[in-house]
Design an enzyme around this catalytic site. Structure first.
Site, PDB file in Angstrom:
ATOM      1  N   LYS A 193      -3.073  18.042   3.794  1.00 28.14           N
ATOM      2  CA  LYS A 193      -3.733  17.189   2.796  1.00 28.14           C
ATOM      3  C   LYS A 193      -4.999  16.565   3.389  1.00 28.14           C
ATOM      4  O   LYS A 193      -5.216  16.634   4.612  1.00 28.14           O
ATOM      5  CB  LYS A 193      -2.764  16.113   2.306  1.00 28.14           C
ATOM      6  CG  LYS A 193      -2.201  15.221   3.376  1.00 28.14           C
ATOM      7  CD  LYS A 193      -0.995  14.448   2.852  1.00 28.14           C
ATOM      8  CE  LYS A 193      -0.353  13.641   3.938  1.00 28.14           C
ATOM      9  NZ  LYS A 193      -0.101  12.279   3.627  1.00 28.14           N
ATOM     10  N   ARG A 239       8.528   3.837  -0.886  1.00 30.78           N
ATOM     11  CA  ARG A 239       7.376   4.460  -1.536  1.00 30.78           C
ATOM     12  C   ARG A 239       7.940   5.424  -2.567  1.00 30.78           C
ATOM     13  O   ARG A 239       8.850   5.058  -3.295  1.00 30.78           O
ATOM     14  CB  ARG A 239       6.514   5.141  -0.442  1.00 30.78           C
ATOM     15  CG  ARG A 239       5.103   5.452  -0.873  1.00 30.78           C
ATOM     16  CD  ARG A 239       4.246   6.011   0.252  1.00 30.78           C
ATOM     17  NE  ARG A 239       4.661   7.334   0.690  1.00 30.78           N
ATOM     18  CZ  ARG A 239       4.036   8.053   1.625  1.00 30.78           C
ATOM     19  NH1 ARG A 239       2.970   7.564   2.223  1.00 30.78           N
ATOM     20  NH2 ARG A 239       4.463   9.247   1.981  1.00 30.78           N
ATOM     21  N   HIS A 261      11.380  10.684   3.591  1.00 27.95           N
ATOM     22  CA  HIS A 261      10.237  10.431   4.483  1.00 27.95           C
ATOM     23  C   HIS A 261      10.526   9.165   5.271  1.00 27.95           C
ATOM     24  O   HIS A 261      11.053   8.192   4.734  1.00 27.95           O
ATOM     25  CB  HIS A 261       8.974  10.264   3.627  1.00 27.95           C
ATOM     26  CG  HIS A 261       7.698  10.242   4.425  1.00 27.95           C
ATOM     27  ND1 HIS A 261       7.380  11.196   5.353  1.00 27.95           N
ATOM     28  CD2 HIS A 261       6.652   9.372   4.412  1.00 27.95           C
ATOM     29  CE1 HIS A 261       6.189  10.923   5.882  1.00 27.95           C
ATOM     30  NE2 HIS A 261       5.731   9.817   5.332  1.00 27.95           N
ATOM     31  N   ARG A 291       7.731  18.524   8.635  1.00 25.07           N
ATOM     32  CA  ARG A 291       6.423  18.458   7.949  1.00 25.07           C
ATOM     33  C   ARG A 291       5.433  17.782   8.897  1.00 25.07           C
ATOM     34  O   ARG A 291       5.332  16.555   8.942  1.00 25.07           O
ATOM     35  CB  ARG A 291       6.536  17.635   6.661  1.00 25.07           C
ATOM     36  CG  ARG A 291       7.626  18.103   5.694  1.00 25.07           C
ATOM     37  CD  ARG A 291       7.567  17.291   4.394  1.00 25.07           C
ATOM     38  NE  ARG A 291       7.632  15.862   4.619  1.00 25.07           N
ATOM     39  CZ  ARG A 291       8.758  15.154   4.666  1.00 25.07           C
ATOM     40  NH1 ARG A 291       9.931  15.735   4.482  1.00 25.07           N
ATOM     41  NH2 ARG A 291       8.721  13.846   4.879  1.00 25.07           N
ATOM     42  N   TYR A 330     -30.858  -2.963  10.853  1.00 26.71           N
ATOM     43  CA  TYR A 330     -30.726  -3.962   9.787  1.00 26.71           C
ATOM     44  C   TYR A 330     -30.142  -5.275  10.308  1.00 26.71           C
ATOM     45  O   TYR A 330     -29.141  -5.260  11.029  1.00 26.71           O
ATOM     46  CB  TYR A 330     -29.795  -3.440   8.688  1.00 26.71           C
ATOM     47  CG  TYR A 330     -30.351  -2.288   7.897  1.00 26.71           C
ATOM     48  CD1 TYR A 330     -31.519  -2.428   7.142  1.00 26.71           C
ATOM     49  CD2 TYR A 330     -29.690  -1.057   7.870  1.00 26.71           C
ATOM     50  CE1 TYR A 330     -32.013  -1.367   6.398  1.00 26.71           C
ATOM     51  CE2 TYR A 330     -30.172  -0.002   7.126  1.00 26.71           C
ATOM     52  CZ  TYR A 330     -31.349  -0.164   6.391  1.00 26.71           C
ATOM     53  OH  TYR A 330     -31.831   0.894   5.662  1.00 26.71           O
ATOM     54  N   CYS A 332     -26.373   2.287  10.579  1.00 25.48           N
ATOM     55  CA  CYS A 332     -26.946   2.527   9.245  1.00 25.48           C
ATOM     56  C   CYS A 332     -26.169   3.663   8.567  1.00 25.48           C
ATOM     57  O   CYS A 332     -25.241   4.220   9.143  1.00 25.48           O
ATOM     58  CB  CYS A 332     -28.414   2.908   9.355  1.00 25.48           C
ATOM     59  SG  CYS A 332     -29.389   1.799  10.391  1.00 25.48           S
ATOM     60  N   MET A 333     -26.585   4.031   7.363  1.00 26.65           N
ATOM     61  CA  MET A 333     -25.844   5.076   6.639  1.00 26.65           C
ATOM     62  C   MET A 333     -25.945   6.433   7.347  1.00 26.65           C
ATOM     63  O   MET A 333     -24.983   7.192   7.403  1.00 26.65           O
ATOM     64  CB  MET A 333     -26.358   5.187   5.206  1.00 26.65           C
ATOM     65  CG  MET A 333     -25.447   6.014   4.324  1.00 26.65           C
ATOM     66  SD  MET A 333     -26.090   6.261   2.666  1.00 26.65           S
ATOM     67  CE  MET A 333     -25.999   4.637   1.975  1.00 26.65           C
ATOM     68  N   ASP A 334     -27.124   6.746   7.868  1.00 26.46           N
ATOM     69  CA  ASP A 334     -27.343   8.104   8.395  1.00 26.46           C
ATOM     70  C   ASP A 334     -27.753   8.119   9.861  1.00 26.46           C
ATOM     71  O   ASP A 334     -27.938   9.195  10.439  1.00 26.46           O
ATOM     72  CB  ASP A 334     -28.463   8.802   7.603  1.00 26.46           C
ATOM     73  CG  ASP A 334     -28.338   8.523   6.124  1.00 26.46           C
ATOM     74  OD1 ASP A 334     -27.294   8.905   5.567  1.00 26.46           O
ATOM     75  OD2 ASP A 334     -29.238   7.875   5.555  1.00 26.46           O
TER      76      ASP A 334
END
Ligand SMILES: Cc1ncc(COP(=O)(O)O)c(C=O)c1O
Length: 375
Positions: free
Chosen positions: A37, A135, A164, A220, A264, A309-311
């Protein structure tokens, strides 16, 4: 395609993932379901599953039916179990693509039966029992009745029963033993322990490694397939190794005068004349905006300074006078004799390695290594 094309990228060693799978098969001595997943824990769903199917995996675990459909689209023929919730409206798709669903509730089971009845084909299901995790799962007091109900539903094909563990990766084994006791009780009371056609499973990676009696017919395993420990309390078998490196490059180097702000909010101000580098990775790739991150350059740990920063983000290069623009920078992985693991980063971020690798953004190219070098 060469790695020079990318600003930041992941290198994934499928040979290691295959090796980890075989080590887990030998350790567990039962079927191993790779849990793939969340884009195979960031490693790339289809590529990982195709390699593991070729290596003999007969089951895959996913969280959502969309992930199961991606696997079928990639040509995966093995059994697929959706471990999470699936809307009854998706039952026809699940039947068409031979996907097994999880049931944990009378109402949903009834709707699955009605949906499959309408297209006169049975839906394959595994029943999930809540033995203590709190759960998904039918509660203990109704579990035996629920299993009987499923077996009597004309269009439901009960293929397996599972639970689980909440605390298999904790140093204290009592909770897992308690859950095991309850699970065994339901298997006995329902007659499932006598029924060899049902697939019984309970253990995640930690359960599979720490509790041999929890292995049943299948384990699993997610995190261990990717060579990472579920927690400090779990020792990985010899030979299990991480399969993923996260890299970027130095894209700018400047000497800034004393008292110059960096990034920033000017959270970092140069104390003297300092060499500051820019690297092409940011929180948009999954690198958290937490102070104190480090990366490897030329085999040395260097500090990320100022806000991420973002990038992009900035590194302090005073200890590395010879660095050059274009140098490779390692965020996760090895460089010369130094290493930073996903677990190291998780410790710094006060989270778990699962969150670090699942947070590796989709926009980063995944580059699959071949035996003895690059693909
Ligand atoms: C139901 C279920 N089984 C197995 C796993 C795999 O767990 P791990 O990655 O700890 O092996 C998960 C992951 O969270 C899960 O939700």
């Amino acid at each position: 395609m060469t790695l020079d094309n990318f600003g930041t990228w992941l290198e994934i060693d499928l040979d290691r993932i295959e090796q980890n799978f075989h080590i887990l098969e030998r350790t567990a001595g039962c079927k191993v379901m790779p849990v793939v997943k969340a884009n195979a824990y960031g490693h790339g769903l289809e590529k990982v599953a195709l390699r593991l199917e070729a290596a003999g995996a007969s089951w895959f675990g996913v969280a959502r039916i969309e992930e199961a459909m991606l696997l079928r689209g990639a040509g995966i023929k093995a059994n697929i179990l959706v471990l999470g919730h699936t809307s009854p409206t998706r039952v026809p798709h699940a039947i068409k693509e031979n996907v097994t669903l999880t049931v944990y509730d009378f109402d949903v089971a009834k709707q699955y039966n009605e949906q499959s009845n309408a297209i006169t084909a049975p839906i394959k299901v595994h029943a999930k029992i809540d033995t203590g995790m709190g759960r998904l799962g039918i509660q203990m007091d109704r579990s035996v009745e629920f299993l009987r109900y499923l077996q009597q539903s004309s269009c439901i094909q009960l293929e397996g029963i599972f639970t689980h563990f909440a605390c298999a990766d904790e140093p204290d084994a009592d909770t897992t033993r308690f859950q095991m006791g309850r699970f065994n009780q339901i298997l006995e009371q329902s007659g499932a322990s006598e029924n060899s056609s049902l697939l019984i499973h309970a253990a995640n990676s930690a359960g599979a490694l720490e509790f041999p009696s929890a292995r049943f017919d299948m384990v699993r395993t997610g995190i261990a397939i990717f060579g990472l420990p579920p927690s400090q309390a779990v020792t990985l078998p010899d030979g299990l190794r991480p399969a993923l490196s996260w890299k970027t490059r130095l894209i700018s180097v400047k000497t800034l005068p004393p008292g110059h702000g960096v990034s920033y909010g000017f959270k970092y101000i140069t104390k003297k004349e300092e060499r500051i580098g820019v690297i092409a990775v940011g929180y948009g790739d999954g690198l958290r905006r937490t102070a104190g991150n480090q990366v490897l350059i030329r085999g040395k740990k260097v500090d990320i300074i100022g806000n991420v920063c973002m990038d992009q983000c900035m590194v302090q290069l005073d200890t590395l006078p010879d660095v050059q623009i274009g140098d490779e920078v390692v965020i996760i992985g090895e460089q010369n004799d130094a290493a930073i693991s996903a677990t190291d980063i998780a410790n710094h971020w006060q989270t778990i390695n699962y969150e670090v690798i699942c947070g590796l953004a989709a926009r980063m190219p995944r580059y699959y290594l071949k035996l003895n070098g690059h693909a």
